[in-house]
Design an enzyme around this catalytic site. Structure first.
Site, PDB file in Angstrom:
ATOM      1  N   SER A 123      32.952  14.351   7.149  1.00 16.21           N
ATOM      2  CA  SER A 123      33.201  13.149   7.950  1.00 16.21           C
ATOM      3  C   SER A 123      34.060  12.126   7.216  1.00 16.21           C
ATOM      4  O   SER A 123      33.806  10.921   7.267  1.00 16.21           O
ATOM      5  CB  SER A 123      31.871  12.515   8.385  1.00 16.21           C
ATOM      6  OG  SER A 123      31.188  13.344   9.301  1.00 16.21           O
ATOM      7  N   ASN A 176      41.899  20.126   7.844  1.00 20.50           N
ATOM      8  CA  ASN A 176      41.403  21.334   8.504  1.00 20.50           C
ATOM      9  C   ASN A 176      41.308  21.079  10.002  1.00 20.50           C
ATOM     10  O   ASN A 176      40.414  20.372  10.464  1.00 20.50           O
ATOM     11  CB  ASN A 176      40.034  21.697   7.925  1.00 20.50           C
ATOM     12  CG  ASN A 176      39.421  22.907   8.587  1.00 20.50           C
ATOM     13  OD1 ASN A 176      40.102  23.655   9.304  1.00 20.50           O
ATOM     14  ND2 ASN A 176      38.130  23.119   8.362  1.00 20.50           N
ATOM     15  N   TRP A 177      42.226  21.665  10.761  1.00 21.41           N
ATOM     16  CA  TRP A 177      42.230  21.468  12.213  1.00 21.41           C
ATOM     17  C   TRP A 177      41.112  22.231  12.909  1.00 21.41           C
ATOM     18  O   TRP A 177      40.855  22.001  14.090  1.00 21.41           O
ATOM     19  CB  TRP A 177      43.580  21.914  12.789  1.00 21.41           C
ATOM     20  CG  TRP A 177      44.715  21.003  12.470  1.00 21.41           C
ATOM     21  CD1 TRP A 177      44.713  19.938  11.617  1.00 21.41           C
ATOM     22  CD2 TRP A 177      46.041  21.073  13.006  1.00 21.41           C
ATOM     23  NE1 TRP A 177      45.949  19.338  11.577  1.00 21.41           N
ATOM     24  CE2 TRP A 177      46.787  20.021  12.429  1.00 21.41           C
ATOM     25  CE3 TRP A 177      46.677  21.919  13.905  1.00 21.41           C
ATOM     26  CZ2 TRP A 177      48.137  19.799  12.731  1.00 21.41           C
ATOM     27  CZ3 TRP A 177      48.014  21.712  14.205  1.00 21.41           C
ATOM     28  CH2 TRP A 177      48.735  20.654  13.627  1.00 21.41           C
ATOM     29  N   LYS A 178      40.476  23.169  12.218  1.00 23.99           N
ATOM     30  CA  LYS A 178      39.435  24.009  12.814  1.00 23.99           C
ATOM     31  C   LYS A 178      40.004  24.711  14.060  1.00 23.99           C
ATOM     32  O   LYS A 178      41.173  25.085  14.062  1.00 23.99           O
ATOM     33  CB  LYS A 178      38.178  23.193  13.083  1.00 23.99           C
ATOM     34  CG  LYS A 178      37.678  22.479  11.821  1.00 23.99           C
ATOM     35  CD  LYS A 178      36.363  21.809  11.987  1.00 23.99           C
ATOM     36  CE  LYS A 178      35.974  21.127  10.685  1.00 23.99           C
ATOM     37  NZ  LYS A 178      34.638  20.494  10.764  1.00 23.99           N
ATOM     38  N   GLU A 180      30.933  20.124   0.554  1.00 28.18           N
ATOM     39  CA  GLU A 180      30.689  19.793   1.954  1.00 28.18           C
ATOM     40  C   GLU A 180      29.189  19.691   2.212  1.00 28.18           C
ATOM     41  O   GLU A 180      28.529  20.707   2.425  1.00 28.18           O
ATOM     42  CB  GLU A 180      31.191  20.897   2.875  1.00 28.18           C
ATOM     43  CG  GLU A 180      32.629  21.264   2.790  1.00 28.18           C
ATOM     44  CD  GLU A 180      32.905  22.364   3.796  1.00 28.18           C
ATOM     45  OE1 GLU A 180      33.689  22.120   4.701  1.00 28.18           O
ATOM     46  OE2 GLU A 180      32.285  23.444   3.694  1.00 28.18           O
ATOM     47  N   GLY A 208      38.403  16.851   8.383  1.00 27.15           N
ATOM     48  CA  GLY A 208      38.283  17.610   9.615  1.00 27.15           C
ATOM     49  C   GLY A 208      38.967  16.924  10.777  1.00 27.15           C
ATOM     50  O   GLY A 208      40.188  16.859  10.861  1.00 27.15           O
ATOM     51  N   GLY A 209      38.187  16.368  11.697  1.00 32.35           N
ATOM     52  CA  GLY A 209      38.730  15.792  12.922  1.00 32.35           C
ATOM     53  C   GLY A 209      39.796  14.742  12.722  1.00 32.35           C
ATOM     54  O   GLY A 209      40.724  14.623  13.533  1.00 32.35           O
ATOM     55  N   GLY A 230      31.034  16.243  10.714  1.00 30.03           N
ATOM     56  CA  GLY A 230      31.124  15.952  12.133  1.00 30.03           C
ATOM     57  C   GLY A 230      30.031  15.048  12.669  1.00 30.03           C
ATOM     58  O   GLY A 230      29.952  14.820  13.871  1.00 30.03           O
ATOM     59  N   GLU A 280      30.811  25.953   8.107  1.00 32.36           N
ATOM     60  CA  GLU A 280      30.693  26.441   9.477  1.00 32.36           C
ATOM     61  C   GLU A 280      30.697  27.961   9.533  1.00 32.36           C
ATOM     62  O   GLU A 280      30.145  28.558  10.466  1.00 32.36           O
ATOM     63  CB  GLU A 280      31.811  25.847  10.333  1.00 32.36           C
ATOM     64  CG  GLU A 280      31.637  24.350  10.543  1.00 32.36           C
ATOM     65  CD  GLU A 280      32.875  23.649  11.050  1.00 32.36           C
ATOM     66  OE1 GLU A 280      32.806  22.426  11.231  1.00 32.36           O
ATOM     67  OE2 GLU A 280      33.920  24.320  11.244  1.00 32.36           O
ATOM     68  N   HIS A 303      33.802  27.977   4.147  1.00 30.89           N
ATOM     69  CA  HIS A 303      33.497  26.726   4.841  1.00 30.89           C
ATOM     70  C   HIS A 303      32.085  26.794   5.412  1.00 30.89           C
ATOM     71  O   HIS A 303      31.623  27.844   5.844  1.00 30.89           O
ATOM     72  CB  HIS A 303      34.504  26.499   5.975  1.00 30.89           C
ATOM     73  CG  HIS A 303      34.450  25.130   6.562  1.00 30.89           C
ATOM     74  ND1 HIS A 303      33.481  24.757   7.460  1.00 30.89           N
ATOM     75  CD2 HIS A 303      35.241  24.031   6.371  1.00 30.89           C
ATOM     76  CE1 HIS A 303      33.677  23.500   7.810  1.00 30.89           C
ATOM     77  NE2 HIS A 303      34.724  23.030   7.164  1.00 30.89           N
TER      78      HIS A 303
END
Length: 249
Positions: free
Chosen positions: A212, A11-13, A167, A233-234, A173, A99, A97
């Protein structure tokens, strides 16, 4: 029987640009060696879906979107329907998600409506659930997550293939992750809640862990009982990091 191949979803967000297509090319080159033992899906921001789909064409890399509108069309400025995403080359979509649940007030009922939209458009949904730190500290984590599962899964999933992702909101993050025992237990809770809601079809779903995930902890997380893959994610933004996770499975 549950699908045996693990799923690694990136997931590049709200990150990436046209220059990020170089990361897709690096993934393609590695996939060409024929050593992948997992299914891989990349979820770029909506403006990049078509370009990433073209860059990934003819490779094992699949492409998804990070959200969709429940309606198929209409006067919804700034929104994107599941049909438009499918037309752009997406075949998957992330829904619910944390977020969006936490930052944008999305409800489980709203997520269920978007799941219906995804199925209508031929997109495979990854439905996210998870608790906040306050809910975990209050001993409510299992109750909260089970309730999210029950309310986020529409009846139409009874004859469909779908994926859930756990999640823990407090881990996303932050660099913090639950223990393998905590992860395994929550995945059991998720499976039980899905089975209570939909019946036997829940035995075929995959449950991913997201929170994470990185090259250093991926092998441990992916070896945890009940974990069928990872929502990354990142660490999915750079091919080198994402490949380390892909090869850790």
């Amino acid at each position: 029987m549950k699908q045996s191949v693990k799923l690694i979803a990136g997931n590049w967000k709200m990150n990436g640009s046209a220059a990020s297509l170089a990361e897709i090319e690096a993934l393609r080159a590695d996939a060409g060696r024929g050593e992948w033992r997992v299914e891989v899906v990349v979820f770029p921001p909506s403006p990049l879906v078509e370009r990433v789909a073209r860059a990934a064409g003819g490779s094992p890399i699949e492409v998804g979107a990070q959200d969709c509108r429940a309606e198929a069309a209409g006067a919804f400025t700034g929104c994107v329907s599941a049909e438009l995403l499918h037309d752009a080359g997406a075949r998957w979509v992330i829904l619910g998600h944390s977020e969006r649940r936490q930052g944008l007030g999305e409800t489980s009922a709203g997520v269920a409506a978007k799941v219906e939209a995804a199925l209508r458009a031929g997109l495979h949904p990854i439905i996210c659930v998870g608790e906040t730190l306050a809910e975990r500290d209050a001993g409510e984590a299992e109750t909260v997550v089970a309730a999210q599962v029950g309310a986020s899964l529409p009846d139409s999933l009874r004859d469909q293939t779908f994926t859930l992702a756990y999640e823990p909101v407090w881990a996303i993050g932050t660099g913090r992750t639950p223990t393998p025992a905590d992860i395994a237990r929550m995945h059991e809770v998720i499976r039980s809640a899905a089975a209570a809601r939909l019946g036997p079809v829940a035995a075929d779903m995959r449950v991913l862990y997201g929170g994470s995930v990185n090259p250093a902890n991926a092998a441990t997380i992916l070896a945890t009982p009940g974990v069928d893959g990872a929502l990354v994610g990142g660490a999915s933004l750079k091919a080198a990091d994402f490949l380390a996770i892909i090869h850790a499975a």
